[in-house]
Design a protein around this motif. Structure first.
Motif, PDB file in Angstrom:
ATOM      1  N   ALA B 280       1.046  -1.258  -0.245  1.00 39.84           N
ATOM      2  CA  ALA B 280      -0.211   0.068  -0.064  1.00 39.84           C
ATOM      3  C   ALA B 280       0.778   1.248  -0.114  1.00 39.84           C
ATOM      4  N   SER B 281       1.341   0.866   1.297  1.00 42.09           N
ATOM      5  CA  SER B 281       2.880   2.190   0.319  1.00 42.09           C
ATOM      6  C   SER B 281       3.771   2.735  -0.426  1.00 42.09           C
ATOM      7  N   VAL B 282       3.855   1.700  -0.846  1.00 40.13           N
ATOM      8  CA  VAL B 282       4.665   1.988  -2.031  1.00 40.13           C
ATOM      9  C   VAL B 282       4.070   2.836  -3.466  1.00 40.13           C
ATOM     10  N   LYS B 283       1.501   1.580  -3.439  1.00 39.91           N
ATOM     11  CA  LYS B 283       1.238   2.674  -4.154  1.00 39.91           C
ATOM     12  C   LYS B 283       0.716   3.679  -3.987  1.00 39.91           C
ATOM     13  N   ARG B 284       1.334   4.347  -2.847  1.00 42.88           N
ATOM     14  CA  ARG B 284       1.352   5.893  -2.848  1.00 42.88           C
ATOM     15  C   ARG B 284       1.876   6.516  -3.109  1.00 42.88           C
ATOM     16  N   GLY B 285       3.408   5.809  -2.888  1.00 43.06           N
ATOM     17  CA  GLY B 285       4.714   6.171  -3.311  1.00 43.06           C
ATOM     18  C   GLY B 285       4.886   6.656  -4.826  1.00 43.06           C
ATOM     19  N   PHE B 286       4.073   5.771  -5.439  1.00 43.84           N
ATOM     20  CA  PHE B 286       4.416   5.952  -6.728  1.00 43.84           C
ATOM     21  C   PHE B 286       3.386   6.716  -7.072  1.00 43.84           C
ATOM     22  N   THR B 287       1.704   7.246  -6.934  1.00 41.37           N
ATOM     23  CA  THR B 287       1.042   7.841  -7.291  1.00 41.37           C
ATOM     24  C   THR B 287       1.108   9.464  -6.982  1.00 41.37           C
ATOM     25  N   LEU B 288       2.310  10.088  -5.591  1.00 44.91           N
ATOM     26  CA  LEU B 288       2.883  10.999  -5.646  1.00 44.91           C
ATOM     27  C   LEU B 288       3.967  10.693  -6.513  1.00 44.91           C
ATOM     28  N   PHE B 289       4.315  10.122  -6.622  1.00 41.62           N
ATOM     29  CA  PHE B 289       5.796   9.560  -7.614  1.00 41.62           C
ATOM     30  C   PHE B 289       5.212  10.558  -9.064  1.00 41.62           C
ATOM     31  N   THR B 290       3.703   9.904 -10.051  1.00 41.72           N
ATOM     32  CA  THR B 290       3.736  10.231 -11.064  1.00 41.72           C
ATOM     33  C   THR B 290       2.462  11.433 -10.865  1.00 41.72           C
ATOM     34  N   ALA B 291       2.420  12.412  -9.940  1.00 42.50           N
ATOM     35  CA  ALA B 291       1.937  13.082  -9.228  1.00 42.50           C
ATOM     36  C   ALA B 291       1.625  14.563 -10.930  1.00 42.50           C
ATOM     37  N   LYS B 292       0.712  15.024 -11.504  1.00 41.65           N
ATOM     38  CA  LYS B 292       1.036  15.892 -12.939  1.00 41.65           C
ATOM     39  C   LYS B 292       1.120  17.289 -11.584  1.00 41.65           C
ATOM     40  N   ALA B 293       2.529  17.673 -11.521  1.00 40.32           N
ATOM     41  CA  ALA B 293       2.492  18.892 -10.781  1.00 40.32           C
ATOM     42  C   ALA B 293       3.773  19.931 -11.158  1.00 40.32           C
ATOM     43  N   ASP B 294       3.822  20.468 -11.369  1.00 39.47           N
ATOM     44  CA  ASP B 294       5.477  21.553 -10.874  1.00 39.47           C
ATOM     45  C   ASP B 294       6.402  20.462 -10.738  1.00 39.47           C
ATOM     46  N   PRO B 352      14.612  19.387  -6.308  1.00 43.66           N
ATOM     47  CA  PRO B 352      13.637  19.734  -5.492  1.00 43.66           C
ATOM     48  C   PRO B 352      13.362  19.287  -3.790  1.00 43.66           C
ATOM     49  N   ALA B 353      13.619  20.322  -3.102  1.00 43.66           N
ATOM     50  CA  ALA B 353      14.027  19.689  -2.036  1.00 43.66           C
ATOM     51  C   ALA B 353      12.120  19.426  -1.851  1.00 43.66           C
ATOM     52  N   HIS B 354      11.525  18.764  -0.840  1.00 39.24           N
ATOM     53  CA  HIS B 354      10.182  18.677  -0.490  1.00 39.24           C
ATOM     54  C   HIS B 354       9.685  18.906   0.930  1.00 39.24           C
ATOM     55  N   PRO B 355       9.841  20.117   1.445  1.00 41.15           N
ATOM     56  CA  PRO B 355       9.707  20.824   3.156  1.00 41.15           C
ATOM     57  C   PRO B 355       8.491  20.438   3.835  1.00 41.15           C
ATOM     58  N   LYS B 356       7.651  20.421   1.921  1.00 41.48           N
ATOM     59  CA  LYS B 356       5.772  19.825   2.880  1.00 41.48           C
ATOM     60  C   LYS B 356       5.538  19.171   2.995  1.00 41.48           C
ATOM     61  N   LEU B 357       6.102  17.980   2.746  1.00 36.70           N
ATOM     62  CA  LEU B 357       5.805  16.827   2.418  1.00 36.70           C
ATOM     63  C   LEU B 357       5.589  16.349   3.446  1.00 36.70           C
ATOM     64  N   ARG B 360       5.580  10.684   6.127  1.00 37.04           N
ATOM     65  CA  ARG B 360       4.616   9.505   5.617  1.00 37.04           C
ATOM     66  C   ARG B 360       4.745   9.764   4.191  1.00 37.04           C
ATOM     67  N   ASP B 361       4.898  10.453   3.814  1.00 40.27           N
ATOM     68  CA  ASP B 361       4.237  10.674   2.396  1.00 40.27           C
ATOM     69  C   ASP B 361       6.221  10.087   1.842  1.00 40.27           C
ATOM     70  N   VAL B 362       7.123  11.184   2.684  1.00 44.13           N
ATOM     71  CA  VAL B 362       8.100  11.076   1.860  1.00 44.13           C
ATOM     72  C   VAL B 362       8.831   9.546   2.059  1.00 44.13           C
ATOM     73  N   TRP B 363       8.248   8.212   3.032  1.00 45.65           N
ATOM     74  CA  TRP B 363       8.150   7.454   3.198  1.00 45.65           C
ATOM     75  C   TRP B 363       7.981   6.792   2.421  1.00 45.65           C
ATOM     76  N   ASP B 364       6.598   6.661   1.880  1.00 38.05           N
ATOM     77  CA  ASP B 364       5.777   6.097   0.182  1.00 38.05           C
ATOM     78  C   ASP B 364       6.462   6.189  -0.720  1.00 38.05           C
ATOM     79  N   LEU B 365       6.834   7.667  -1.007  1.00 35.91           N
ATOM     80  CA  LEU B 365       7.930   8.141  -1.969  1.00 35.91           C
ATOM     81  C   LEU B 365       9.355   7.028  -2.132  1.00 35.91           C
ATOM     82  N   VAL B 366      10.607   6.547  -0.577  1.00 31.26           N
ATOM     83  CA  VAL B 366      11.256   6.079  -0.967  1.00 31.26           C
ATOM     84  C   VAL B 366      10.808   4.930  -0.442  1.00 31.26           C
ATOM     85  N   ARG B 367       9.839   4.126  -0.238  1.00 30.79           N
ATOM     86  CA  ARG B 367       9.584   2.777  -0.533  1.00 30.79           C
ATOM     87  C   ARG B 367       9.356   2.295  -1.613  1.00 30.79           C
ATOM     88  N   PHE B 368       8.868   3.466  -2.726  1.00 31.25           N
ATOM     89  CA  PHE B 368       8.047   3.668  -4.332  1.00 31.25           C
ATOM     90  C   PHE B 368       9.958   3.080  -4.946  1.00 31.25           C
TER      91      PHE B 368
END
Lengths: 411, 390
Positions: B280-294, B352-357, B360-368
């Motif tokens: 589940a964490s990997v899936k969340r990380g995938f979603t964050l990774f592929t989010a459409k944002a600057d 870029p850094a991600h200070p606002k994440l 939990r979000d950062v660990w999801d990205l890490v696991r992904f």
């Protein structure tokens, strides 16, 4: 073996010459690695021979294509594996020529153990590397595979013992040199590999030893190439020329070693040693050329080599001046010298010509010494000979024998 | 019997040999001594003034190709034509330049006698005392100078053939664990200990721990010195008033702030490999990774790194975003390594850094990110998105 004057089959002599030439190419590549400062371009050792084409990661394959230092260093490894293969076959081929059939078989068995053990050492270290890459082993915990090392050392002892015991048999010297050359090539590979593996502790020192020992192995292979050739006509007058040529070869060898020293540890002592010996070696080689060319008995046989020696020496002096200025002309530190293609080419050529001078001077010494004592191992024709104190016939120095030297005939 | 063979001849040979040996020894003797000691710098050697161009602004557009090591200076000079801005230091007024060089020598010493003259207490807190620096300098010469060069400009002898040894002189490093872009000393020690995977930076794990620490300290020293010179030259060229003394204080304060900041957190337990929580964490990380944002992850790590968008780094060279489908990441693949990259970014290359994440979000990205190279570790829908070809 159809020619009874040969101590090894002709194909084996040709193989020895091919191996020597291949080793000269390998030496040149090694010198490019040093000139390029590429010794640590890949901190991973050992790798399998075709690593960059097979098991390397895409990033490493890309590095091989795009980074000259990585390309040069791995090309050197591939060439080293190839030369290793050539020397293995050479050593095995020489062992098989032992007139003592049982001893020859034991020697071959010893060599096979040596080769198999060495291969196992390599495989074990590669396995440990894989664990380091995966983070399951620390570099500080790398260990020597004891069993494989014991097997290879045991094989080496057996092969050397058999070769040493047959030293006075026909071709004994060249068989012993073959075993020593194989051991030398393996040791040289280990020097190069441990240089990378333990770079921070002994890297620069082992790089220097690796460079110096290469000349020893090169000399062994040159000796095999000469001694496996058909013996030339005996000439007792060649004895004193052989002794002088030996002294010249040793002087050239010392200068080559000093060159390796100054290349890797360019301190005040090594710089003086190399510069001063250059003066001495230049004078001695020039005198030696004159000395040999005055001697009609030996001149015909070795003239091309002597001229090659002098000609290359002139080139070497010029290259030496340019290499010196390139390395030490920088006002800052010698380690900060700017690396340009000209810098790399000059320093590499200077080192390569030095190795060639060593090989030529050694070849001269061996040919001349062999000429003075070859009578006991060849068939000599009556009519061209005079008796010596031992009762065997040796040829006199006549226009006919001089002409036969030129043709390279054996009688 | 000739004269050579009689007693007189032999004694002549002996005397000549003895004379020759003595002369040779006398000729070589001045070079003796110090063979086994660490090489020391010549006492009159000074750090050379900076001569290469300063990179002040990078082009906005992505780069088109990686650099060639032999053409680095030409390619940096060409940045102006691409919308960047560089400075030729020879345009700095000579008297101002001479004043800066004197300040640098007085404040930072020489390679043989490095020091931090102005800031005794800060230097002590950062373990940059004269004694530390002197030992670090010798180790640096033996182990690092070949690539990183005397001033840490990354233009050592090997740099013509390998891209690119780190240039410390802007005080910027890639693999940091603080938002100000500076590494902790421990980060530098780890890089020295482990090397950087798939790069020519080797591991120095066999050095003593103290030696690695001394090397890290000397790197910090060169970075401080280099940054003072870089910023002062930039200020002088812009016609601004330059106070290099204040600059030294400010830079040291940044290093101290990094050193005193909280360390990178340890991965929380409970979501081990293979568990549903991990998937589940990997899936969340995938979603964050592929989010459409600057500045989203996928915007640079195109196709998860297989189609990277080349970017200019602060040194004017070109950086390639990592191919995350490969098992090797330069700065390591441990959870805390990847966490630091995501949280603090790699400012030097524009990641870029991600200070606002949240953590939990950062660990999801890490696991992904850590799972991407291993297809079997990915949930089915994520696997088919990352590896559309079977």
């Amino acid at each position: 073996m159809t020619d009874p004057s040969r101590i090894v089959p002709r194909w084996l002599h040709v193989w020895a010459v091919v191996t020597l030439v291949a080793t000269l190419v390998l030496l040149g590549m090694g010198q490019v690695v040093t000139s390029h400062a590429a010794g640590m371009a890949d901190p991973l050792w050992p790798t399998d021979p075709l690593y960059v084409f097979r098991t390397a990661t895409p990033a490493e394959k890309e590095r091989f294509r795009s980074e000259s230092a990585f390309f040069v260093e791995h090309s050197h490894r591939i060439a080293a594996f190839s030369v290793g293969g050539l020397v293995i076959l050479l050593a095995l081929g020489l062992a098989v020529t032992d007139p003592r059939k049982v001893a020859g078989g034991v020697a071959v068995a010893g060599l096979v153990l040596l080769i198999a053990g060495f291969g196992d050492i390599h495989r074990d270290l590669m396995g440990q590397n894989k664990l380091i890459k995966e983070g399951m082993l620390s570099k500080a915990d790398i260990h020597v595979p004891v069993r494989a090392t014991t097997v290879s050392l045991g094989g080496l002892v057996i092969a050397l013992a058999v070769a040493a015991s047959g030293l006075f048999a026909r071709g004994g010297t060249v068989r012993l040199l073959g075993t020593l050359a194989l051991a030398g090539v393996m040791l040289q590979g280990l020097f190069g590999g441990v240089r990378v593996l333990m770079n921070e502790v002994v890297g620069p020192d082992l790089a220097m030893i690796h460079g110096m020992f290469a000349q020893v192995v090169f000399g062994l292979l040159a000796a095999i190439a000469v001694l496996s050739a058909r013996p030339n006509t005996s000439n007792p007058d060649a004895g004193k020329y052989g002794r002088v040529a030996t002294a010249v070869a040793l002087l050239v060898f010392a200068q080559v070693l000093f060159g390796a020293l100054v290349r890797h540890t360019p301190g005040p002592l090594t710089q003086r040693l190399h510069l001063l010996t250059a003066f001495v070696a230049t004078v001695v080689v020039m005198w030696f050329t004159h000395y040999i060319m005055k001697a009609s008995c030996v001149r015909a046989r070795v003239a091309p080599l002597v001229w090659a020696l002098s000609g290359l020496l002139v080139v070497q002096v010029g290259l030496g001046v340019e290499a010196w200025l390139a390395r030490f002309g920088d006002p800052l530190l010698s380690e900060s010298a700017r690396m340009t293609p000209q810098y790399i080419a000059t320093r590499t050529l200077h080192a390569l010509v030095g190795s060639s001078l060593w090989a030529i001077s050694l070849t001269l010494a061996l040919i001349l010494r062999r000429s003075s004592g070859a009578a006991a191992h060849t068939l000599a024709e009556p009519g061209h000979d005079r008796p010596n104190a031992g009762g065997t016939q040796v040829p006199v120095c006549t226009p006919e024998t001089i002409a036969s030297h030129r043709r390279g005939d054996a009688r | 019997m000739t004269g050579f063979h009689n007693g007189r001849g032999r004694s002549r040979v002996t005397a000549s040999t003895a004379l020759l040996a003595t002369a040779a020894a006398l000729a070589v003797l001045p070079g003796c001594g110090g063979c086994t000691k660490q090489p020391e710098y010549p006492p009159n050697l000074t750090f050379p003034p900076r001569a290469d161009r300063l990179v002040l602004k990078l082009p906005d557009k992505p780069a088109t190709a990686l650099n060639s090591p032999m053409k680095r200076e030409e390619e940096i000079a060409a940045l102006d034509a691409l919308g960047g801005k560089t400075l030729d230091v020879s345009t700095v007024p000579t008297d101002a330049r001479a004043k800066l060089d004197t300040f640098l020598k007085d404040t930072f010493g020489t390679p043989a006698a490095p020091l931090l003259a102005l800031e005794g207490e800060a230097a002590t807190r950062l373990r940059l005392s004269d004694a530390h620096l002197a030992e670090g300098a010798k180790l640096f010469r033996r182990h690092c100078l070949q690539c990183h060069n005397l001033t840490g400009d990354g233009r050592g002898t090997s740099s013509n053939t390998i891209p690119f040894p780190r240039d410390y002189r802007q005080g910027q490093f890639k693999f940091v664990s603080h938002e100000n872009g500076k590494p902790r000393r421990a980060d530098l020690v780890r890089t020295i200990t482990e090397g950087l995977k798939s790069t020519p930076m080797p591991s120095f794990a066999l050095l003593q721990e103290g030696e690695r620490d001394l090397l890290a300290g000397y790197v910090v020293y060169l970075a401080v010195r280099g940054q003072v010179e870089f910023e002062s030259l930039g200020a002088m060229a812009a016609g601004q008033i330059d106070d290099p003394g204040a600059r030294v204080k400010a830079i040291l304060a940044e290093w101290e702030k990094t050193e005193n900041s909280p360390p990178v957190p340890v991965e929380p337990p409970g979501e081990e490999h293979g568990t549903p929580a991990h998937q589940a964490s990997v899936k969340r990380g995938f979603t964050l990774f592929t989010a459409k944002a600057d500045n989203s992850c996928i915007s640079c790590h195109g196709e998860f790194g297989r189609k990277p968008v080349l970017r200019y780094d602060v040194w004017g060279t070109v950086a390639k975003p990592a191919d995350l489908t490969q098992t090797t990441l330069k700065s390591g693949t441990r959870p805390e390594d990847v966490f630091a990259r995501v949280r603090f970014g790699i400012p030097a290359v524009g990641m870029p850094a991600h200070p606002k994440l949240s953590d939990r979000d950062v660990w999801d990205l890490v696991r992904f990110v850590r799972s991407v190279p291993y297809r079997v570790q990915l949930p089915d829908d994520v696997r088919s998105a990352v590896y559309p070809q079977p």
